[in-house]
Design a protein around this motif. Structure first.
Motif, PDB file in Angstrom:
ATOM      1  N   ASN A  95       5.819 -42.149 -10.440  1.00  0.00           N
ATOM      2  CA  ASN A  95       6.368 -41.417  -9.338  1.00  0.00           C
ATOM      3  C   ASN A  95       7.845 -40.889  -9.903  1.00  0.00           C
ATOM      4  O   ASN A  95       8.223 -40.350  -9.125  1.00  0.00           O
ATOM      5  N   ILE A  96       8.401 -41.287 -10.966  1.00  0.00           N
ATOM      6  CA  ILE A  96       9.574 -40.834 -11.466  1.00  0.00           C
ATOM      7  C   ILE A  96       9.553 -40.947 -13.080  1.00  0.00           C
ATOM      8  O   ILE A  96       8.883 -42.230 -13.440  1.00  0.00           O
ATOM      9  N   THR A  97      10.318 -40.175 -13.703  1.00  0.00           N
ATOM     10  CA  THR A  97      10.204 -40.306 -15.163  1.00  0.00           C
ATOM     11  C   THR A  97      11.168 -41.304 -15.592  1.00  0.00           C
ATOM     12  O   THR A  97      11.959 -41.635 -14.890  1.00  0.00           O
ATOM     13  N   ILE A  98      10.847 -41.929 -16.788  1.00  0.00           N
ATOM     14  CA  ILE A  98      11.845 -43.003 -17.183  1.00  0.00           C
ATOM     15  C   ILE A  98      13.195 -42.444 -17.450  1.00  0.00           C
ATOM     16  O   ILE A  98      14.231 -43.359 -17.112  1.00  0.00           O
ATOM     17  N   LEU A  99      13.419 -41.341 -17.950  1.00  0.00           N
ATOM     18  CA  LEU A  99      14.728 -40.704 -18.411  1.00  0.00           C
ATOM     19  C   LEU A  99      15.401 -40.504 -17.077  1.00  0.00           C
ATOM     20  O   LEU A  99      16.559 -40.841 -16.728  1.00  0.00           O
ATOM     21  N   THR A 100      14.963 -40.029 -16.032  1.00  0.00           N
ATOM     22  CA  THR A 100      15.466 -39.639 -14.555  1.00  0.00           C
ATOM     23  C   THR A 100      15.996 -41.201 -14.119  1.00  0.00           C
ATOM     24  O   THR A 100      16.930 -41.190 -13.321  1.00  0.00           O
ATOM     25  N   GLY A 101      14.867 -42.199 -14.382  1.00  0.00           N
ATOM     26  CA  GLY A 101      14.970 -43.388 -13.703  1.00  0.00           C
ATOM     27  C   GLY A 101      16.338 -44.090 -14.145  1.00  0.00           C
ATOM     28  O   GLY A 101      17.053 -44.781 -13.450  1.00  0.00           O
ATOM     29  N   LEU A 102      16.499 -43.802 -15.582  1.00  0.00           N
ATOM     30  CA  LEU A 102      17.675 -44.394 -16.158  1.00  0.00           C
ATOM     31  C   LEU A 102      18.836 -43.792 -15.726  1.00  0.00           C
ATOM     32  O   LEU A 102      19.943 -44.533 -15.364  1.00  0.00           O
ATOM     33  N   PHE A 103      18.998 -42.701 -15.219  1.00  0.00           N
ATOM     34  CA  PHE A 103      20.228 -42.238 -14.660  1.00  0.00           C
ATOM     35  C   PHE A 103      20.215 -42.686 -13.238  1.00  0.00           C
ATOM     36  O   PHE A 103      21.461 -42.720 -12.399  1.00  0.00           O
ATOM     37  N   TYR A 104      19.373 -42.849 -12.847  1.00  0.00           N
ATOM     38  CA  TYR A 104      19.413 -43.508 -11.231  1.00  0.00           C
ATOM     39  C   TYR A 104      19.694 -44.972 -11.378  1.00  0.00           C
ATOM     40  O   TYR A 104      21.003 -45.370 -10.407  1.00  0.00           O
TER      41      TYR A 104
END
Length: 250
Positions: A95-104
């Motif tokens: 439901n969300i990419t790893i890269l975007t999740g890291l910035f979250y």
């Protein structure tokens, strides 16, 4: 099967993604300010307030209300994760990419740190309570407790906000998420502190300078969140395509 997707720099730095990071920062800041603030306030009113039954109830209710509001105000922008364990659980389910999740994660942790710094300032330097396992408990017991209660939280997120079959139940997702957090704090507060959220524990640990047990509050919630994402996403949702759009969660 796990539906992890790494993502691209362009997607993670799009205008929508940048707005999501700001939203996560603000919502997490407000959640931690109210949650940690409730513990500080009760401790000021009564010594060892967190160990007092009334204090435990007050802190649980404050976290439940604050998370309900935090999820609600961020849901339309970032999905309202406010929690690295929720973000990981959603990444495991595609439901969300790893890269975007890291910035979250970065936004959530920064929000927590700023909230605790603000609390330190507005309370004239009162100590910031950091999470730690209760006396007589082992670190392993604390990790297992956090795995179980975080599994319950992320499973609730999937059932009420992510599952495409949720129907009208999606409108009560923030309420259900707030309730499970409050209930879990009542159950686990006297033992592991009932964190369920690495960011919620990270800010107080950094500002208080007590990082001795912070690994427990990363390991337990991340394992619990990932397990919930795998089980609900793989068994109950199953065949959805990777990185789907959701009305409630990014």
């Amino acid at each position: 099967m796990v539906k992890l997707a790494f993502g691209t720099i362009s997607d993670s730095f799009s205008q929508t993604s940048l707005k999501s990071y700001v939203s996560e920062f603000i919502a997490t800041l407000l959640f931690v300010f109210a949650g940690v603030g409730s513990a500080i306030a009760f401790n000021k009113l009564e010594s060892n307030g967190a160990l007092n039954p009334a204090g435990l109830v007050a802190i649980a209710i404050a976290h439940a209300f604050a998370l309900f509001v935090g999820v609600s105000i961020a849901a339309n922008i970032s999905g309202g994760h406010l929690n690295p364990a929720v973000t990981l659980g959603l990444a495991v389910g595609g439901n969300i990419t790893i890269l975007t999740g890291l910035f979250y994660w970065v936004a959530q942790c920064l929000g927590s740190i700023v909230a605790c710094l603000l609390l330190k300032f507005v309370t004239n330097g009162l100590s910031i309570p950091a999470h730690g396992v209760a006396s007589g408990m082992s670190a392993l017991e604390g990790v297992v407790m956090e795995i179980v209660i975080t599994f319950a939280l992320v499973y609730t997120v999937y059932a009420t906000a992510v599952d495409p079959k949720k129907g009208s139940i999606g409108v009560v997702a923030p309420i259900a998420i707030g309730f499970i957090v409050g209930a879990n704090i009542l159950a686990a507060g006297p033992f592991s502190g009932g964190s369920m959220n690495p960011a919620r524990s990270f800010g107080p640990a950094v500002v208080s300078g007590d990082l001795s047990q912070i690994w427990i509050y990363w390991a337990g919630p991340l394992v619990g969140g990932a397990l919930a994402g795998f089980i609900y996403g793989d068994i109950f949702i199953g065949s959805h395509s990777a990185i789907p759009k959701s009305d409630d969660y990014a």
